[in-house]
Every structure is written in C-alpha cells, then in structure tokens.
Design a protein around this motif. Structure first.
Motif, PDB file in Angstrom:
ATOM      1  N   TYR A 163       0.887  -1.232   0.066  1.00 32.72           N
ATOM      2  CA  TYR A 163      -0.037   0.075   0.057  1.00 32.72           C
ATOM      3  C   TYR A 163       0.848   1.270   0.079  1.00 32.72           C
ATOM      4  O   TYR A 163       1.782   1.482   0.986  1.00 32.72           O
ATOM      5  N   GLN A 205      -3.763  -2.500  -1.026  1.00 32.98           N
ATOM      6  CA  GLN A 205      -4.873  -1.840  -0.356  1.00 32.98           C
ATOM      7  C   GLN A 205      -4.793  -1.685   1.050  1.00 32.98           C
ATOM      8  O   GLN A 205      -5.698  -1.120   1.638  1.00 32.98           O
ATOM      9  N   GLY A 231      -4.831  -4.019   3.051  1.00 33.60           N
ATOM     10  CA  GLY A 231      -5.689  -5.049   3.857  1.00 33.60           C
ATOM     11  C   GLY A 231      -5.172  -5.928   4.684  1.00 33.60           C
ATOM     12  O   GLY A 231      -5.833  -6.520   5.766  1.00 33.60           O
ATOM     13  N   GLU A 238     -11.337 -10.941   2.565  1.00 27.27           N
ATOM     14  CA  GLU A 238     -10.043  -9.994   2.924  1.00 27.27           C
ATOM     15  C   GLU A 238      -9.702 -10.284   4.434  1.00 27.27           C
ATOM     16  O   GLU A 238      -9.300  -9.647   4.769  1.00 27.27           O
ATOM     17  N   GLY A 267      -9.480  -3.534   1.259  1.00 26.91           N
ATOM     18  CA  GLY A 267      -8.767  -2.898   2.376  1.00 26.91           C
ATOM     19  C   GLY A 267      -8.956  -1.711   3.355  1.00 26.91           C
ATOM     20  O   GLY A 267     -10.115  -1.511   3.463  1.00 26.91           O
ATOM     21  N   LYS A 312     -11.434  -3.187   7.952  1.00 28.26           N
ATOM     22  CA  LYS A 312     -10.936  -3.327   6.684  1.00 28.26           C
ATOM     23  C   LYS A 312     -12.353  -3.522   5.971  1.00 28.26           C
ATOM     24  O   LYS A 312     -13.311  -3.964   6.576  1.00 28.26           O
TER      25      LYS A 312
END
Lengths: 481, 100
Positions: free
Chosen positions: A39, A91, A93, A213, A439, A474
């Motif tokens: 990320y 993202q 996550g 996720e 995420g 998340k």
C-alpha cells in the motif's frame, strides 16, 4: 503495543503453548516488515520516518488446528487478529493497524493433492504462488493465474482479495478457479465448503469467504482448477486508430465466442510509451496485444478469426515480437529500478463495467484526474486487460512525481485523488475495484457503493464475528474498539 | 562516524518495499519469515539510517543469517547488489565491536 505489563506475557505464553516459541515473533526487527504491505500510504509513511503501526505478535501456525486455537485465543482476550499471506496487497488489507496478532500463514504451504483426473489441486493457503506453479509445471500442469505479485503472493491471498492474473480473460480470476476451501471462522471453527463450487444446495458459502479479505475468517487450504500446460501460447500485436476502435475490436472478439488468453489494449498515452520502449518505433493510436493458447489447430483457427476482426477495423499488424516481449518481461516492471516507489505518489484506480459504459467511464476519469490535478502534473495512463463477455476492466494508473513533502499533506492529496477516481467509476457504472481489493484504502467508500445493501454486509460480519476480532476496520467494516 | 550503510542507501531503498526475489532467497525459504529476506534487512537498516533504529542483537542476528549466496541478485531484474547492503551492515557492527 496494545497489551500492557503481565498481560502481554500471559498472551505470549499462551501463543507459545499453541505454536511453539520459534513461531511467535515479538522482536521489533521481526515485526517491522508487517508495518507495510504494498500500500502506497504505508510505504510512504515508513519511507518518511513515520512510526509504523505494528502487531504485538506475529504468529506462524503450522496446522489448521493451530490457526483455530489462535483465533479462539484472540476471541478470549479480545485481540484483533489479521491474516497475512505474502503481504503483497496494495490496499492495506493486511496491516495490523490496531496492533494485536498477525497470523502469518506461510507455514501452511504444503501441496496437499493433485487430481489429474479432475484437473484440480489442493494446497495450503500460505504456499507461494511461484513455488506452487513450479511444482505443478514439473508435472506438466499449471494454475493459470499469473498476477504481477506471483513471486511474493500466496494462494490464500489470491482468494482473499479476488485477485486476477494476466491470462484471466480465458481462465478467469482466482475466484473463478476455486473449487472449495477450508477456513477457520472468526470464532475458531474449522469448516470446509462443499466439494464442488456448482450446486443447488443453498447460497454459496464459498463465495462468502472469497473476497472477504480476512474479515470473515482465515482461509487455510484451497482446492483449485488447474490445466495441462498448453502446447502453444502465441502473441500478436496490432496498432489501432485509437482507444475507441480498440474497445470495439476487443468487444467483437469476445462476442465472436473466441477465447483469447490475452487482450491487452493500451490507450494513446500508454501506447506512445510502450511501443517506443518495446519496438523502438514512434506510434500513435492504440496498441493491442492478442494472445491465444491451447493445441496448435485451435490456436490457428482462433487467431485467424480474431485477426480478421482486427483487419476489418483497419488495424496495422505489428507482428509477434511485441507480444512475445511483453510475455517474457511481464513482471519486469515490478522489480527495481522499474517499480514505482515513494516519494512518487501513484495508484492503480482500476475498475470494471459493462461494454456500454466503458468508454464514457474511462474518458470521464481521465478528464477528472488530469484536470483537477494539473497543478501537480498528474499523469494518467490506462490499459484494458481483463475482458468478460459483458464488459472489461480498465487498469488505469495515476502518477505524480513530486507530491507534497509533508507526509500528512501527501496523504490528503492521495485520498482526494482516490475519492475522485472512485466516485467517477461509481457514477459511470463501475465499482470500487476489480482485482486489487478494498482493504483500508477504499473501505470508507463501501457504504456509498452498496447503498441500502450495505447494512446486510455489516450484519453478516456481526453474525460471524460477534467480537469483531477478525481483521477489523477493513472492507469498510467497523473499526476495533 | 559515518555509517557504512550510507554507501548502500541505493540498495536499501531498492529493497525495502520489494519482495520479488522471495522464491530465490534461501534464508526466506528456510524460515518463511518476512524479515528473512532482502526486504527485511533493508527495512531494518533503513530505520537505522533514519535515526529511528539501532544495531540491536536482532539486527545482528539477521545480518548474520544471510549467507551471501547472491541468488536474490541473480533473480532480480535490476540485479540489485543485496550483498553490498549486508556487508555494509556487518561493517557497521564490526566498527561497534559487536561483530558476530
């Protein structure tokens, strides 16, 4: 650190009792790599000297039963628990933003079964994508899922984030390849979904976990469809008049019933850059890579029909060289020195929509970002590389070479760009994301995307995870409090 | 005193957010730990360069676990010289009288 004094030692003792001392990591050096996945924001934060958000413990279970016991421990002590596979997600996550436990599943990496009759295989969720593929290739088989993250991602991560690879137009995303999973629920029960993915025995439990996720449980094993390695895989490149013509050519190929493994269409900005670097020529228009694989006879036939569609659209045949080069070097751009890293500000704001909406969506987002962030010299490029019978994914990327020096100003700019990109996608028939996941980055937009359906998602989470310990905060689900 | 890792800042910055060489790293394949990789080493040394970390016993252990096989460099498209980073870290440790 979220645990004080002797409570830390108590939890440590209990974790060690489950997995053994060498599989519980508490040293700063061992925990630091969990402070950033792929990320941008987490990387930028570390690169600019920010204090990373770290788990208190990294636990590496060796069996599903150990996973279940760790999850039960997390419930008993009410600690957040965050599944971690390869840590390649873009993202956020897998980040342990509330401390607690990171459950690193990489020791669950056994190839459990290869069924050459049914063409399926089962493996632990922590198996590395490339190492899995090498084991299958040694038997003449393949899991035709080739994401850019294949060298560091895991099988469980493929499924947790609904990942996609470069051959997805023919073979589907990871979610299309999965047959069954074993998972540990947020309260610590070990469950298996039905042995086949297609049935008429109630709603799909499998699809509840795929894409969750880590918020609804930990995937510990997966059974996947595989293929025999094709005898032939060939590529051909074309230059089209523009993106509009390219989108029409791609749609016609898909609607002709052909099964290309690759349709990769670059917009004009990406074309100028790509063709120059790959073929060494100046090119204006839209560059197209087509790929087919299978037995030689089928590939010959499909190529003939697809190439006829290209020629009818006035495309110029650039030969196989560009496509073969792309295939051979498809991961190069994710290695140093090519991969983008902070201090640049960048993001892949990709989405998917139906064919009738794709061009308006693409042009609206391009105009929105280029106009709004002109002062920051934002560069927007796009290609279209996952094609469905009903629509196509646009893989569009923004880059700013010189974002604000102050890290909080940089985050603000980052979030503004993402909000503009996401809302433009939603306004034109798209979704927040096609294959990178949600995420931490896009979670706040989930209620806006789902509208009246969102409370249903929240109730599913509450029902499965009443103590909200499983990767809280998340997917837009509640934070850990 | 200038840290030796200052001379390997290019390697540290290339590796600190990259795990592409993971399938080639013997240290990682042995333990499957995130830290046991060029990325893990680079992150630890980056914190030291930033003045936010120290050469602890754990960092010394980590630097000692790399056997300098250079498989990562072979695997890397950019052929980043990871061994130079590890050796620079060890040189700093030696200068502190903490060499293993």
């Amino acid at each position: 650190m979220t645990l004080n004094g002797y409570l830390f030692d108590q939890v440590l003792f209990e974790l060690v009792d489950i997995v053994g001392r060498e599989h519980v990591l508490t040293a700063d050096t061992d925990r630091l790599p969990y402070g950033a996945d792929f990320y941008w924001l987490a990387e930028m934060w570390l690169a600019r000297g920010g204090e990373p958000l770290l788990p208190d413990f990294v636990v590496m279970p060796g069996t599903t039963e150990e996973v279940a016991r760790v999850v039960k421990l997390a419930n008993r002590h009410r600690l957040p628990i965050v599944p971690w596979g390869g840590g390649s997600g873009s993202q956020g996550g897998a980040l342990a933003v509330y401390g607690g436990i990171v459950l690193d599943v990489k020791r669950l990496d056994r190839l459990v079964e290869v069924d050459e009759v049914s063409l399926t295989m089962a493996a632990g969720a922590g198996i590395n994508g490339q190492l899995l593929e090498e084991q299958l290739n040694a038997r003449g088989l393949s899991l035709p899922h080739y994401p850019a993250s294949v060298y560091w991602a895991t099988l469980g991560g493929y499924l947790a984030a609904r990942g996609s690879g470069v051959l997805s137009t023919k073979y589907g995303k990871a979610e299309d390849m999965v047959v069954a999973i074993e998972a540990v629920t947020p309260t610590g029960e070990v469950i298996r979904t039905l042995p086949v993915p297609s049935h008429a025995t109630g709603p799909g439990l499998l699809s509840l976990f795929v894409g969750s996720e880590g918020t609804l449980g930990v995937i510990t094993e997966a059974t996947m469809r595989i293929i025999r390695q094709p005898a032939v895989r060939r590529f051909r490149t074309w230059l089209l008049q523009d993106t509009t013509v390219g989108l029409e050519v791609g749609r016609r190929i898909m609607h002709a019933g052909l099964r290309p493994c690759v349709i990769r269409l670059y917009d004009e900005t990406a074309t100028a850059k790509t063709v120059k670097s790959v073929l060494g020529i100046e090119a204006k228009g839209a560059y197209l890579v087509l790929g087919f694989d299978g037995d030689a006879e089928s590939v010959d036939l499909e190529e003939r029909r697809a190439f006829a569609i290209c020629r009818e659209a006035g495309a110029k045949d650039l030969g196989p060289e560009g496509g073969e080069h792309w295939w051979a070097h498809r991961y190069d751009f994710y290695f140093p020195p090519y991969v983008k890293q902070p201090p640049k500000l960048y993001g892949t704001v990709e989405t998917v929509c139906r064919y009738r909406d794709i061009e308006r969506l693409y042009r609206a987002k391009k105009a929105k970002l280029e106009t709004t962030y002109a002062d920051w010299k934002l560069v927007y490029t796009a290609h279209f590389s996952h094609w469905y019978p009903w629509g196509v994914m646009v893989y569009d990327v923004f880059t700013i070479d010189a974002p604000p020096a102050d890290r909080r100003e940089a985050i603000l700019l980052h979030n503004r760009i993402w909000a503009d990109a996401a809302r433009t996608s939603l306004a034109h028939g798209g979704v927040l994301n096609e294959h990178h996941g949600i995420g931490l980055k896009l979670g706040w937009l989930m209620p806006e995307q789902y509208g009246p359906a969102w409370p249903t998602m929240e109730r599913i989470k509450t029902a499965l995870d009443p103590r909200n310990v499983m990767n809280p905060g998340k997917l837009g689900l509640p934070a850990f409090k | 005193m200038t840290l030796a890792i200052t001379g390997a800042i290019d390697v540290i910055q290339a590796c600190r957010f990259c795990s592409m060489c993971r399938p080639a790293c013997g240290m990682f394949l042995e333990t499957r730990r995130e830290v046991d990789s060029p990325r893990g080493v680079a992150l630890a040394l980056d914190r030291i360069l930033q003045g936010r970390g120290e050469y602890t016993d754990e960092v010394a252990d980590l630097l000692g676990r790399c056997d300098l096989c250079r498989e990562c460099t072979e695997f890397c498209v950019g052929h980043v010289d990871v061994a130079r980073m590890v050796l620079a870290g060890r040189a700093d440790l030696a200068a502190r009288g903490a060499a293993r």
